[in-house]
Enzyme design. Structure first.
Site, short mmCIF file in Angstrom:
data_model
loop_
_atom_site.label_atom_id
_atom_site.label_comp_id
_atom_site.label_asym_id
_atom_site.label_seq_id
_atom_site.Cartn_x
_atom_site.Cartn_y
_atom_site.Cartn_z
CE LYS A 80 -7.59 0.74 -4.87
NZ LYS A 80 -7.42 -0.28 -3.84
CB ALA B 157 -3.84 6.98 6.38
CE1 TYR C 27 -1.93 -8.12 -5.68
CE2 TYR C 27 -0.41 -9.39 -7.02
CZ TYR C 27 -1.39 -8.42 -6.92
OH TYR C 27 -1.81 -7.75 -8.02
N GLY D 171 -5.60 5.08 -0.11
CA GLY D 171 -6.85 4.58 -0.65
C GLY D 171 -7.23 3.21 -0.12
N GLY E 114 -1.77 -10.38 0.29
CA GLY E 114 -3.10 -9.96 -0.15
C GLY E 114 -3.57 -10.60 -1.44
P1 NDP Z 1 -2.00 4.94 -1.93
O1 NDP Z 1 -1.02 5.54 -2.84
O2 NDP Z 1 -3.39 5.50 -1.88
O3 NDP Z 1 -1.44 5.02 -0.41
C1 NDP Z 1 -0.13 4.60 -0.15
C2 NDP Z 1 0.09 4.53 1.36
O4 NDP Z 1 1.37 3.96 1.59
C3 NDP Z 1 0.09 5.89 2.05
O5 NDP Z 1 -0.47 5.73 3.33
C4 NDP Z 1 1.58 6.22 2.14
O6 NDP Z 1 1.91 7.09 3.19
C5 NDP Z 1 2.14 4.85 2.42
N1 NDP Z 1 3.56 4.70 2.06
C6 NDP Z 1 4.09 4.66 0.82
N2 NDP Z 1 5.43 4.48 0.88
C7 NDP Z 1 5.73 4.36 2.20
C8 NDP Z 1 6.95 4.15 2.90
N3 NDP Z 1 8.12 4.00 2.27
N4 NDP Z 1 6.89 4.10 4.25
C9 NDP Z 1 5.73 4.25 4.91
N5 NDP Z 1 4.54 4.45 4.29
C10 NDP Z 1 4.54 4.51 2.94
O7 NDP Z 1 -2.01 3.37 -2.27
P2 NDP Z 1 -3.18 2.33 -1.93
O8 NDP Z 1 -3.66 2.64 -0.57
O9 NDP Z 1 -4.16 2.29 -3.03
O10 NDP Z 1 -2.40 0.91 -1.95
C11 NDP Z 1 -1.58 0.52 -0.88
C12 NDP Z 1 -1.06 -0.91 -1.12
O11 NDP Z 1 -2.12 -1.85 -1.02
C13 NDP Z 1 -0.44 -1.12 -2.51
O12 NDP Z 1 0.72 -1.91 -2.36
C14 NDP Z 1 -1.49 -1.87 -3.27
O13 NDP Z 1 -0.94 -2.68 -4.28
C15 NDP Z 1 -2.11 -2.71 -2.15
N6 NDP Z 1 -3.49 -3.10 -2.44
C16 NDP Z 1 -3.81 -4.43 -2.60
C17 NDP Z 1 -5.10 -4.81 -2.85
C18 NDP Z 1 -5.45 -6.25 -2.99
O14 NDP Z 1 -6.54 -6.55 -3.50
N7 NDP Z 1 -4.61 -7.18 -2.57
C19 NDP Z 1 -6.19 -3.84 -2.97
C20 NDP Z 1 -5.76 -2.48 -2.74
C21 NDP Z 1 -4.46 -2.14 -2.52
P3 NDP Z 1 1.91 8.72 2.97
O15 NDP Z 1 0.49 9.15 3.08
O16 NDP Z 1 2.77 9.21 4.08
O17 NDP Z 1 2.50 8.97 1.60
#
Ligand code: NDP
Length: 307
Positions: A98, A161, A251, A163, A273
């Site tokens: 993203k 924090a 989801y 995308g 979601g």
């Molecule tokens: P990103 O890769 O941009 O961000 C991932 C985030 O998850 C970061 O904040 C990361 O932390 C954190 N993270 C990953 N693994 C862990 C862990 N084991 N423990 C704690 N924190 C963790 O992904 P997105 O933000 O794009 O997506 C996040 C989720 O939201 C996904 O599961 C995605 O499928 C879902 N989603 C669903 C949507 C919907 O329409 N229902 C739309 C958009 C997203 P760090 O920065 O420390 O790595």
């Protein structure tokens, strides 16, 4: 609107799924103009529901389109997007692309600009690539309209924090939450998001290690990808307020851990979601086709499949 016929899946050259409607195929003839091409980019992308959702929306209006799921590695993402948009009209973008999608666009909507991320790319009539973000609108609409919850005044914990968290943070504030506490495994990303919001009276950060003693919240939003990537979150039950609503952006199986934890820990409401996914898809569809699809039948059908 009644239930549509099942979608037909074919394979693209990359092996990704391509959806079109059975009724559209039946009506197809070679003298018709080429189908409009749409796609979703992600990595991984195999289980994306977006092709199916867009095919269902298209059938509501008799629109002829193809919608592929394209698995793009991060290093090859810009090249794959440019190749797609030689013909493509629009693309959804999901994890982990993203921020890259926003960065490579020629112009961006105000919503994408404040998030610094994009989940919708559109080729404009003048050839420029436009970035937009529908995550926040989609999530808030799912909570406030489908689940009929009023978010005003809610003390809110945002886990993550990345995308998606950036896509929903401003919309939670716009929906009237009282406070937004952002907690991320990497604290720098949380600080960057809070700085970008620039409303220290309402939006601030805490360390993940502090979760055990930061009190309880009315709304807990899991915007981490832990469930999607196959991991779990070790969360204390003390963060769940007496009437708490817990919402996981992911989801299906990916949300099972967080939603199960929330219910077991006494949350009053726990949602995944899936509804957000359908709502965000509807916003993209309307942007591309100028028509607003009915999301309820699509959501109901997916819910029957995904529990
Ligand atoms: P990103 O890769 O941009 O961000 C991932 C985030 O998850 C970061 O904040 C990361 O932390 C954190 N993270 C990953 N693994 C862990 C862990 N084991 N423990 C704690 N924190 C963790 O992904 P997105 O933000 O794009 O997506 C996040 C989720 O939201 C996904 O599961 C995605 O499928 C879902 N989603 C669903 C949507 C919907 O329409 N229902 C739309 C958009 C997203 P760090 O920065 O420390 O790595």
């Amino acid at each position: 609107m009644g239930r549509s016929s099942p979608a037909v899946v074919s394979r693209t050259a990359t092996g990704a799924s391509r959806y079109t409607s059975r009724s559209i195929l039946a009506a197809w003839n070679p003298s018709m103009p080429p189908r409009q091409r749409f796609a979703v980019f992600g990595h991984p992308i195999t289980h994306s529901l977006s092709p199916r959702i867009h095919a269902d929306f298209a059938r509501q209006f008799g629109i002829d389109l193809t919608y592929e799921a394209i698995d793009a590695h991060p290093e090859g993402f810009p090249e794959a997007v440019h190749a797609f948009f030689v013909e493509g009209r629009g693309a959804n973008v999901t994890l982990p692309h993203k921020a890259a999608a926003f960065a490579m666009a020629d112009i961006a909507t105000a919503t994408a600009t404040r998030a610094g991320t994009a989940n919708v790319l559109t080729r404009l009539p003048d050839g420029r690539l436009e970035a937009h973000n529908t995550d926040g609108d989609g999530m808030v609409r799912d909570i406030t309209e489908r689940h009929a919850m009023d978010l005003r005044g809610h003390t809110t914990l945002l886990l993550g924090a990345g995308g998606a968290a950036r896509g929903v943070a401003w919309h939670l504030l716009d929906a009237g939450v009282g406070t937004l506490t952002i907690v991320n495994r990497n604290p720098v990303a949380a600080d960057n998001l809070a700085d970008a919001i620039g409303d220290p009276a309402r939006a601030h950060t805490r360390y993940w290690e502090d979760l055990h003693d930061i009190g309880s919240f009315d709304l807990i939003v899991n915007a981490t990808s832990a469930g999607t990537l196959g991991g779990g979150l070790d969360l204390p039950v003390s963060i769940i307020g007496s009437r708490a609503l817990c919402y996981d952006l992911s989801y299906g199986k990916s949300a099972a851990g967080f939603v199960g934890w929330a219910r077991g820990a006494g949350a009053r409401y726990a949602f995944d979601g899936l509804g957000m996914l359908v709502e965000t898809a509807a916003d993209a569809f309307e942007r591309w086709h100028g028509k607003r699809p009915d999301t309820d039948p699509v959501y109901t059908e997916l819910r029957q499949t995904y529990g």
